[in-house]
Write an enzyme that holds these catalytic residues in place. Structure first.
Site, mmCIF file in Angstrom:
data_model
loop_
_atom_site.group_PDB
_atom_site.id
_atom_site.type_symbol
_atom_site.label_atom_id
_atom_site.label_comp_id
_atom_site.label_asym_id
_atom_site.label_seq_id
_atom_site.Cartn_x
_atom_site.Cartn_y
_atom_site.Cartn_z
ATOM 1 N N ALA A 48 28.477 69.516 60.175
ATOM 2 C CA ALA A 48 27.910 70.045 61.185
ATOM 3 C C ALA A 48 28.518 71.388 61.551
ATOM 4 C CB ALA A 48 27.969 69.214 62.732
ATOM 5 N N TYR A 50 30.276 73.235 59.829
ATOM 6 C CA TYR A 50 29.844 74.358 58.651
ATOM 7 C C TYR A 50 28.410 74.902 58.770
ATOM 8 C CZ TYR A 50 29.222 76.152 54.073
ATOM 9 O OH TYR A 50 28.725 77.060 52.865
ATOM 10 N N LEU A 97 18.579 72.794 47.837
ATOM 11 C CA LEU A 97 17.568 71.986 48.582
ATOM 12 C C LEU A 97 17.601 72.661 50.058
ATOM 13 C CD1 LEU A 97 17.445 68.559 47.597
ATOM 14 C CD2 LEU A 97 15.788 70.397 47.142
ATOM 15 N N LYS A 132 18.788 60.971 49.307
ATOM 16 C CA LYS A 132 19.523 62.029 48.931
ATOM 17 C C LYS A 132 20.891 61.517 48.623
ATOM 18 C CE LYS A 132 20.596 66.908 49.824
ATOM 19 N NZ LYS A 132 22.067 66.742 49.988
ATOM 20 N N ARG A 153 27.486 72.161 38.859
ATOM 21 C CA ARG A 153 26.646 73.133 39.275
ATOM 22 C C ARG A 153 27.026 74.454 39.644
ATOM 23 N NH1 ARG A 153 23.533 72.977 45.031
ATOM 24 N NH2 ARG A 153 25.681 73.183 45.931
ATOM 25 N N GLU A 190 22.881 63.198 39.706
ATOM 26 C CA GLU A 190 23.851 63.271 40.697
ATOM 27 C C GLU A 190 24.874 62.330 40.468
ATOM 28 O OE1 GLU A 190 23.260 65.403 43.128
ATOM 29 O OE2 GLU A 190 24.482 64.989 44.825
ATOM 30 N N CYS A 424 53.945 76.849 74.845
ATOM 31 C CA CYS A 424 53.811 76.085 73.421
ATOM 32 C C CYS A 424 54.634 74.962 73.161
ATOM 33 C CB CYS A 424 53.677 77.333 72.393
ATOM 34 S SG CYS A 424 53.467 76.711 70.775
ATOM 35 N N CYS A 426 56.156 74.470 70.723
ATOM 36 C CA CYS A 426 57.060 74.890 69.500
ATOM 37 C C CYS A 426 58.472 74.973 70.337
ATOM 38 C CB CYS A 426 56.646 76.019 68.789
ATOM 39 S SG CYS A 426 57.013 77.369 69.720
#
Ligand code: IVH
Length: 702
Positions: A48, A50, A97, A132, A153, A190, A424, A426
């Protein structure tokens, strides 16, 4: 992803300059995710997240079409093949697709087909609907019935030659059954791993200290792309045939007929595939398969609808990288509820603080989840997540699950709103600072200001520096970097190159886990990287917003390290000319310029770089040629190229001194048009620009 939209300027409000910078930044970010997904089988963002990046990238291009250059990600499928396997050029490209997420999207898809084919409303349309499969696509080439090659591919044009590995798959016939087998048959489908096999494999890997895979798709990809076919053979992989590439003869004239023919040749085909004769039937299929999803032994992420008549498929053709006659109707992501036990702050290479929810372990779609990202302080505030809360999480075939929301009724009494740390975690405990994004606005993330003084960031920097796409030093992985840093043997990149000299004192060969041979190998690997290409060097510095693509653009723009270094120093001193010069480079915008200015503005960064540059030899970027027939000319490529990929065409034209542009204007000297060329070809004709076929172009450039 609502959280991005909240902090990002809406695309409609971006100025052209901001859009250019944002487009370049997104391009680099997406390319990096593609690389992790396709080449390392190890994605680090959810599907999502991406999709949201790609959507914004596409929206920017839609508003500023001049940004849609040849190397735009919208012009490619997947990622370039990894370097480990020989490349195979697909005789016909392997495409992707388009996605439908809603019923309206599916109705639009059917409507578009009707309009395109000019069919009356009462003409029946038949589709083949099938699951799919969430695996990886494979092209199998048979000549005279014998399996000749198996290829992944890759970028759609060129894939990896994994023939020896696919031969070990039981579902892949080595010889096609049947009497009348066409001389050339390319069967596509596939490769996947069953959920059960995936869990068993990960269990075994954990026991033997091997790679743990995030999901069945990654484990199928990782298993197939093994150098040693006997490893592939030991991993249970399946194959469903569902499409084809080059066929010297067509054994059927419908999609469903082809699938039946595949089965007759000895392939497995998906038993759930069904012909559907109406929109309602398609949608019914979608919900039926979704209901069965959890019971299937393989991962699916939606269903695919394909128009059955092949003559109509041919008439419909393709739009850029996807067919007009097929669509993937995706399922919503899988969800679960669990309890947040803690919120931990992680610090990355560039110092950003990422809050992570530590969860009671819960199974989502077959994978045990214990961590979910909360992205940033604003996201925690938006969701009002508190320690002890019961939350809904989502995992969409991905690695990093997301927290979607809190279930208020289940909040324990006394739970306090989460306070994002002001310091922070750290060891330096620096004040954290809110990031500034393109256009000077405040971003949603905080970062540690310790930079190289912060051990967390330094370690991440060093890991990046030696990583595969940067200095690529074998034998210097995460574990070694952590150890060497802790012992203060390597505190900054230059130290890597003086390690051998200092080893008389360190005596690495006496450290547990090292021996004479591994120490010798390590020093050889370091020595082999003393000479490095300019773009890798720039990328290795790990400067914020300077990913691989940007590093290449900068290297090409400046040609040599002294030229680039000098420009950055001037930039840091506020030299306006240097800034303008950089801004004029392709793909470089404000975000990158500001980041370089800040980086080179810091004295400790300048010193670090000087020390490093003294240890290595930085090779100039390849200079464009001045003596070629196309030197100084502007070229536009359009349509499908058959001899080479777009990237190759662009790179070779640029090497010969030409400028490659994405749009045709009066200034264009040549338009190289392949099959399927559309509006750019028309523009060229209108403007009287010379149009060349790919062959004519090849002749011209020799
Ligand atoms: S048809 C011209 N059918 O989905 C398009 N693809 O998002 C050919 N996939 O690259 C693909 N199951 O790896 C098709 N039943 C199916 C599929 C399927 C999974 C994958 C395939 C493709 C990707 C596109």
């Amino acid at each position: 992803m609502a959280r991005r939209e909240k902090t990002e300027t809406p695309v409609e409000q971006l100025s052209e300059r901001q859009a250019k910078a944002e487009h370049a930044r997104l391009q680099a970010e997406i390319a990096e995710h593609d690389r992790r997904y396709y080449q390392e089988d190890a994605p680090t963002v959810s599907d999502a997240a991406y999709d949201a990046l790609r959507q914004r990238y596409g929206a920017i291009e839609a508003r500023f079409p001049q940004l849609r250059t040849l190397d735009s990600l919208t012009q490619r499928v997947g990622a370039a093949p990894s370097a480990r396997f020989a490349k195979v050029r697909h005789s016909l490209p392997m495409l992707s697709l388009d996605n439908a997420f809603t019923q309206e999207d599916v109705a639009d898809f059917v409507g578009r087909i009707r309009r395109f084919l000019r069919l009356p409303d009462d003409e029946e349309l038949t589709f083949l609907a099938e699951p799919k499969i969430d695996g990886l696509s494979m092209s199998l080439r048979y000549e005279r019935g014998e399996l000749i090659t198996g290829a992944t591919r890759g970028d759609g044009v060129e894939g990896e030659d994994v023939t020896a590995n696919v031969r070990t798959l039981e579902d892949v016939p080595k010889r096609l059954d049947g009497k009348h087998i066409p001389a050339i048959c390319e069967v596509r489908g596939e490769v996947y791993m069953t959920k059960r096999a995936f869990l068993a494999l990960n269990k075994r890997q954990a026991e033997t200290g091997g790679q743990i895979f995030a999901n069945p798709r990654n484990s199928a990809a990782g298993s197939l792309r093994q150098k040693d076919p006997s490893i592939t053979a030991s991993r249970p992989l399946g194959f469903f045939a569902y499409a084809w590439g080059e066929m010297s003869e067509m054994p059927a004239n419908t999609q469903s007929g082809m699938v039946k023919w595949f089965a007759s040749c000895g392939f497995k085909t998906n038993p759930l595939a069904k012909t559907c004769r109406s929109l309602d039937a398609l949608l019914k299929f979608h919900s039926e398969i979704e209901a069965q999803r959890a019971t299937l032994d393989y991962d699916i992420d939606g269903v695919v609808y394909k128009l059955d008549r092949i003559d109509w498929q041919e008439r419909l053709g393709f739009v850029s990288r996807t067919p007009r006659w097929a669509i993937a109707h995706k399922f919503p992501a899988e969800k679960a509820t669990t309890v947040v036990r803690d919120i931990e702050i992680q610090i990355g290479r560039t110092g950003f603080l990422t809050p992570v929810a530590k969860l009671d372990p819960v199974t989502v779609g077959g994978v045990v989840v214990q961590n979910a990202t909360l992205h940033n302080a604003e996201e925690i505030a938006r969701l009002d997540v508190r320690i002890g809360d019961t939350v809904t999480i989502q995992r969409a075939g991905d690695v990093i699950p997301q927290v979607l929301g809190v279930i208020p009724d289940k909040r324990p009494r006394g739970a306090k709103p989460y306070e994002f740390p002001k310091k922070c975690p750290c060891p330096l405990h620096t004040e954290v600072v809110r990031e500034i994004i393109a256009g000077g606005a405040q971003g949603a993330r905080f970062h540690c200001t310790g930079e190289f003084a912060c051990p967390y960031q330094t370690i991440e920097h060093l890991k990046h520096f030696v990583s595969r796409r940067a200095f690529d030093i074998d034998g210097l992985g995460d574990k070694q970097i952590e150890l060497f840093y802790e012992r203060e043997w390597i505190k900054d990149p230059a130290d890597i190159f003086t390690l051998e000299e200092r080893n008389r004192k360190i005596k690495l060969e006496e450290v547990e886990g090292f021996g004479e041979t591994s120490v010798r190998n390590l020093f050889n690997a370091i020595a082999a990287r003393r000479e490095i290409a300019l773009e890798r060097f720039i990328y290795a510095l790990g400067i914020r917003h300077v990913g691989e693509t940007t590093a290449i653009a900068l290297a090409r723009g400046y040609g040599s390290w002294p030229a680039f270094h000098d420009a950055c120093l001037k930039l840091a001193r506020g030299d306006d000319e240097a800034r303008q010069e950089m801004d004029a480079l392709d793909q470089i915008g404000d975000t990158v310029i500001e980041s370089l200015r800040d980086y080179f503005g810091e004295a400790h960064n300048r010193r670090r770089i000087e020390r490093l540059a003294a240890q290595v030899k930085i090779r100039d970027a390849e200079k464009p040629r001045r003596d070629s027939p196309i030197a100084g000319k502007t070229v536009v490529f359009t349509g499908t190229l058959e001899r080479m990929t777009r990237d190759e065409a662009k790179a070779s034209a640029e090497r010969l001194g030409a400028k490659v542009s994405g749009s045709v204007s009066k200034k264009t000297d040549y338009v190289v048009a392949g099959p399927g060329a559309g509006s750019k070809l028309a523009d060229a004709k209108k403007l009287g620009v010379t149009v060349l076929t790919e062959d004519e172009w090849a002749k011209l450039v020799g």
